[in-house]
Motif scaffolding. Structure first.
Motif, PDB file in Angstrom:
ATOM      1  N   ILE A 141       6.991   1.979  -3.506  1.00 25.07           N
ATOM      2  CA  ILE A 141       7.211   1.971  -4.957  1.00 25.07           C
ATOM      3  C   ILE A 141       8.176   3.098  -5.347  1.00 25.07           C
ATOM      4  N   GLY A 142       8.818   2.922  -6.479  1.00 20.77           N
ATOM      5  CA  GLY A 142       9.743   3.967  -6.944  1.00 20.77           C
ATOM      6  C   GLY A 142      10.180   3.696  -8.358  1.00 20.77           C
ATOM      7  N   LEU A 143      10.575   4.746  -9.015  1.00 22.89           N
ATOM      8  CA  LEU A 143      11.101   4.627 -10.370  1.00 22.89           C
ATOM      9  C   LEU A 143      12.295   3.682 -10.326  1.00 22.89           C
ATOM     10  N   TYR A 144      12.352   2.719 -11.256  1.00 27.22           N
ATOM     11  CA  TYR A 144      13.429   1.728 -11.219  1.00 27.22           C
ATOM     12  C   TYR A 144      14.555   2.116 -12.173  1.00 27.22           C
ATOM     13  N   PRO A 145      15.830   2.007 -11.791  1.00 25.91           N
ATOM     14  CA  PRO A 145      16.296   1.526 -10.490  1.00 25.91           C
ATOM     15  C   PRO A 145      16.239   2.593  -9.390  1.00 25.91           C
ATOM     16  N   GLN A 146      16.293   3.866  -9.795  1.00 26.15           N
ATOM     17  CA  GLN A 146      16.294   4.937  -8.790  1.00 26.15           C
ATOM     18  C   GLN A 146      15.576   6.159  -9.320  1.00 26.15           C
ATOM     19  N   GLY A 147      15.223   7.036  -8.415  1.00 23.85           N
ATOM     20  CA  GLY A 147      14.636   8.318  -8.823  1.00 23.85           C
ATOM     21  C   GLY A 147      13.142   8.371  -8.562  1.00 23.85           C
ATOM     22  N   HIS A 148      12.536   9.462  -8.961  1.00 30.24           N
ATOM     23  CA  HIS A 148      11.095   9.581  -8.770  1.00 30.24           C
ATOM     24  C   HIS A 148      10.505  10.456  -9.875  1.00 30.24           C
ATOM     25  N   ASN A 149       9.213  10.386 -10.033  1.00 32.48           N
ATOM     26  CA  ASN A 149       8.546  11.293 -10.961  1.00 32.48           C
ATOM     27  C   ASN A 149       7.077  11.433 -10.541  1.00 32.48           C
ATOM     28  N   GLU A 150       6.358  12.260 -11.243  1.00 32.86           N
ATOM     29  CA  GLU A 150       4.975  12.544 -10.858  1.00 32.86           C
ATOM     30  C   GLU A 150       4.079  11.329 -10.996  1.00 32.86           C
ATOM     31  N   PHE A 151       4.351  10.490 -12.011  1.00 33.24           N
ATOM     32  CA  PHE A 151       3.476   9.338 -12.224  1.00 33.24           C
ATOM     33  C   PHE A 151       3.548   8.379 -11.026  1.00 33.24           C
ATOM     34  N   VAL A 152       4.756   8.173 -10.527  1.00 36.30           N
ATOM     35  CA  VAL A 152       4.921   7.287  -9.362  1.00 36.30           C
ATOM     36  C   VAL A 152       4.127   7.857  -8.176  1.00 36.30           C
ATOM     37  N   GLU A 153       4.189   9.165  -8.002  1.00 33.57           N
ATOM     38  CA  GLU A 153       3.437   9.810  -6.903  1.00 33.57           C
ATOM     39  C   GLU A 153       1.928   9.606  -7.106  1.00 33.57           C
ATOM     40  N   GLU A 154       1.502   9.719  -8.359  1.00 32.95           N
ATOM     41  CA  GLU A 154       0.074   9.548  -8.686  1.00 32.95           C
ATOM     42  C   GLU A 154      -0.395   8.115  -8.359  1.00 32.95           C
ATOM     43  N   VAL A 155       0.459   7.153  -8.698  1.00 34.69           N
ATOM     44  CA  VAL A 155       0.117   5.745  -8.424  1.00 34.69           C
ATOM     45  C   VAL A 155       0.029   5.528  -6.907  1.00 34.69           C
ATOM     46  N   ALA A 156       1.002   6.093  -6.180  1.00 36.99           N
ATOM     47  CA  ALA A 156       0.997   5.937  -4.719  1.00 36.99           C
ATOM     48  C   ALA A 156      -0.282   6.544  -4.127  1.00 36.99           C
ATOM     49  N   GLU A 157      -0.676   7.670  -4.649  1.00 34.09           N
ATOM     50  CA  GLU A 157      -1.879   8.340  -4.146  1.00 34.09           C
ATOM     51  C   GLU A 157      -3.125   7.476  -4.398  1.00 34.09           C
ATOM     52  N   LEU A 158      -3.148   6.883  -5.586  1.00 27.63           N
ATOM     53  CA  LEU A 158      -4.273   6.003  -5.956  1.00 27.63           C
ATOM     54  C   LEU A 158      -4.328   4.782  -5.017  1.00 27.63           C
ATOM     55  N   PHE A 159      -3.173   4.188  -4.754  1.00 31.30           N
ATOM     56  CA  PHE A 159      -3.115   3.022  -3.860  1.00 31.30           C
ATOM     57  C   PHE A 159      -3.593   3.416  -2.453  1.00 31.30           C
ATOM     58  N   ASN A 160      -3.125   4.556  -1.982  1.00 34.03           N
ATOM     59  CA  ASN A 160      -3.526   4.992  -0.639  1.00 34.03           C
ATOM     60  C   ASN A 160      -5.036   5.201  -0.565  1.00 34.03           C
ATOM     61  N   LYS A 161      -5.606   5.787  -1.624  1.00 30.50           N
ATOM     62  CA  LYS A 161      -7.062   5.999  -1.655  1.00 30.50           C
ATOM     63  C   LYS A 161      -7.801   4.665  -1.629  1.00 30.50           C
ATOM     64  N   ALA A 162      -7.161   3.651  -2.218  1.00 27.94           N
ATOM     65  CA  ALA A 162      -7.797   2.329  -2.281  1.00 27.94           C
ATOM     66  C   ALA A 162      -7.608   1.539  -0.977  1.00 27.94           C
ATOM     67  N   GLY A 163      -6.905   2.121  -0.011  1.00 27.90           N
ATOM     68  CA  GLY A 163      -6.723   1.435   1.276  1.00 27.90           C
ATOM     69  C   GLY A 163      -5.443   0.622   1.345  1.00 27.90           C
ATOM     70  N   LEU A 164      -4.566   0.831   0.355  1.00 27.78           N
ATOM     71  CA  LEU A 164      -3.273   0.135   0.374  1.00 27.78           C
ATOM     72  C   LEU A 164      -2.211   1.159   0.779  1.00 27.78           C
ATOM     73  N   GLU A 165      -1.773   1.100   2.038  1.00 24.68           N
ATOM     74  CA  GLU A 165      -0.793   2.105   2.502  1.00 24.68           C
ATOM     75  C   GLU A 165       0.478   2.025   1.653  1.00 24.68           C
ATOM     76  N   THR A 166       0.793   3.119   0.997  1.00 29.50           N
ATOM     77  CA  THR A 166       1.903   3.117   0.033  1.00 29.50           C
ATOM     78  C   THR A 166       2.801   4.328   0.211  1.00 29.50           C
ATOM     79  N   HIS A 167       4.108   4.087   0.136  1.00 29.53           N
ATOM     80  CA  HIS A 167       5.104   5.158   0.225  1.00 29.53           C
ATOM     81  C   HIS A 167       5.964   5.105  -1.030  1.00 29.53           C
ATOM     82  N   THR A 168       6.566   6.242  -1.367  1.00 29.38           N
ATOM     83  CA  THR A 168       7.469   6.227  -2.518  1.00 29.38           C
ATOM     84  C   THR A 168       8.911   6.307  -2.012  1.00 29.38           C
TER      85      THR A 168
END
Ligand SMILES: NC(=O)C1=CN([C@@H]2O[C@H](COP(=O)(O)OP(=O)(O)OC[C@H]3O[C@@H](n4cnc5c(N)ncnc54)[C@H](OP(=O)(O)O)[C@@H]3O)[C@@H](O)[C@H]2O)C=CC1
Ligand SMILES: CC(C)(CO)C(=O)C(=O)O
Length: 305
Positions: A141-168
């Motif tokens: 996942i990533g900020l569209y079209p490009q870039g990153h922010n803390e919210f995207v990192e937070e979502v990735a962390e939540l997905f990983n905790k839920a057992g969905l391997e996620t990278h930003t």
């Protein structure tokens, strides 16, 4: 975090169910009889795990805004789904985990804050209330079209905790295009010939044809300023190996008499070719053949089976 899944079919219910299991406040927005069954018996996830999960589900759009909307309709339903939910989409984070090109632009057009995504997890809706998690993949996942922010990192962390391997990724548009280019070769050729993905690798004629389709998509992407993290050709060979025993999703849609996402895969590559004065004869032909097969499915093709 409060999360709505807009388009709770196979993949949306899998993501929503796993997040709910991890304690996230989730609401699945989908259709009956799937929603009705979840209300009565909970959501069952089979396959990689076997769990019955209690999760809220509805067929109507709530008034209250969540922190995140995960958009998981088919690409051809994106516009309608976003319009029906525009009051809650406006200024809300919306993450697309769909296939095809253009979903995130539609999120931006209705005033949402777009996060792009691709996932290689595999899920099918076995029957109302029951999803089969067929293949454990990864999500980017990533900020569209490009870039990153803390919210995207937070979502990735939540997905990983839920057992969905996620990278930003800072370049999610590159990943979305790379996946669409891979789908433009595998899904079309596999659908027209009704073969498993692996055969494209094992047959010299199909392999060289598919590689030309990939090269055509890459030329158009590059002219449109898209940069790739992983070259689509490499992703193509990886995908063929990892999914060699699969019938692709476009073929499965055709077999079920459903519409395909061809307009948002090959159709978009052809469209973007026009923006930069590049012809896309291979993608145009494959697009036309799949469109023909969609149109014929209810008469000649199905009757001949
Ligand atoms: N399944 C998978 O393994 C994977 C899927 N994807 C992608 O994810 C997307 C979804 O795929 P998939 O889950 O298989 O598709 P499904 O058809 O199973 O799920 C989409 C669901 O959204 C519903 N829907 C459509 N519009 C609305 C709306 N306005 N409000 C509420 N519900 C709505 C659909 O109902 P209806 O049919 O009645 O319109 C359907 O039940 C596609 O882009 C696909 O390519 C990506 C990777 C893997
Ligand atoms: C990766 C692949 C090609 C797997 O079949 C796919 O994305 C699809 O079927 O839509």
């Amino acid at each position: 975090m409060k999360v709505y899944i807009l388009g709770a079919g196979a993949i949306g219910s899998l993501f929503g169910g796993l997040l709910a299991k991890a304690g996230v406040d989730v609401l699945l927005i989908g259709r009956d009889p799937h929603v009705k069954s979840i209300g009565e018996r909970g959501l069952v996830i089979k396959g990689i795990i076997n769990e019955e999960i209690r999760v809220n589900a509805t067929t109507s759009i709530p008034k209250e805004k969540p922190d995140l909307i995960i958009l998981s309709t088919k690409a051809y339903s994106t516009e309608d789904a976003l319009n029906s939910a525009k009051d809650i989409v406006r200024e809300t984070w919306v993450l697309s985990i769909q296939n095809g090109i253009g979903n995130e632009d539609k999120i931006l057009r209705v005033g949402g804050k777009a996060i792009g995504g691709i996932t290689t997890n595999g899920a099918i809706l076995k029957e109302p209330g029951i999803v089969e998690w067929k293949g454990k993949g990864i999500t980017i996942i990533g900020l569209y079209p490009q870039g990153h922010n803390e919210f995207v990192e937070e979502v990735a962390e939540l997905f990983n905790k839920a057992g969905l391997e996620t990278h930003t990724s800072d370049n999610i548009i590159g990943w979305i295009w790379a996946k669409a280019i891979v789908n433009s070769a595998i899904n079309t050729i596999g659908s027209i010939l009704e073969i498993k993905n692996g055969l494209i690798k094992d047959n010299q004629y199909l392999l060289s044809a598919a590689m030309e389709v990939i090269k055509e998509g890459c030329r158009i992407a590059l002219q449109n300023g898209i940069e790739f993290e992983v070259p689509p050709m490499e992703l193509f060979f990886q995908t063929l190996e990892q999914t060699k025993d699969n019938y692709n999703s476009m073929l499965q849609d055709l077999w079920r008499g459903k519409r395909t996402e061809i307009d948002y895969i090959s159709g978009k590559i052809v469209e973007y070719g026009k923006y930069v004065n590049l012809e896309a004869p291979m993608n145009s032909l494959l697009w036309a053949l799949v469109k023909a097969k969609e149109e014929l499915r209810n008469n000649v093709w199905r009757k001949g089976k």
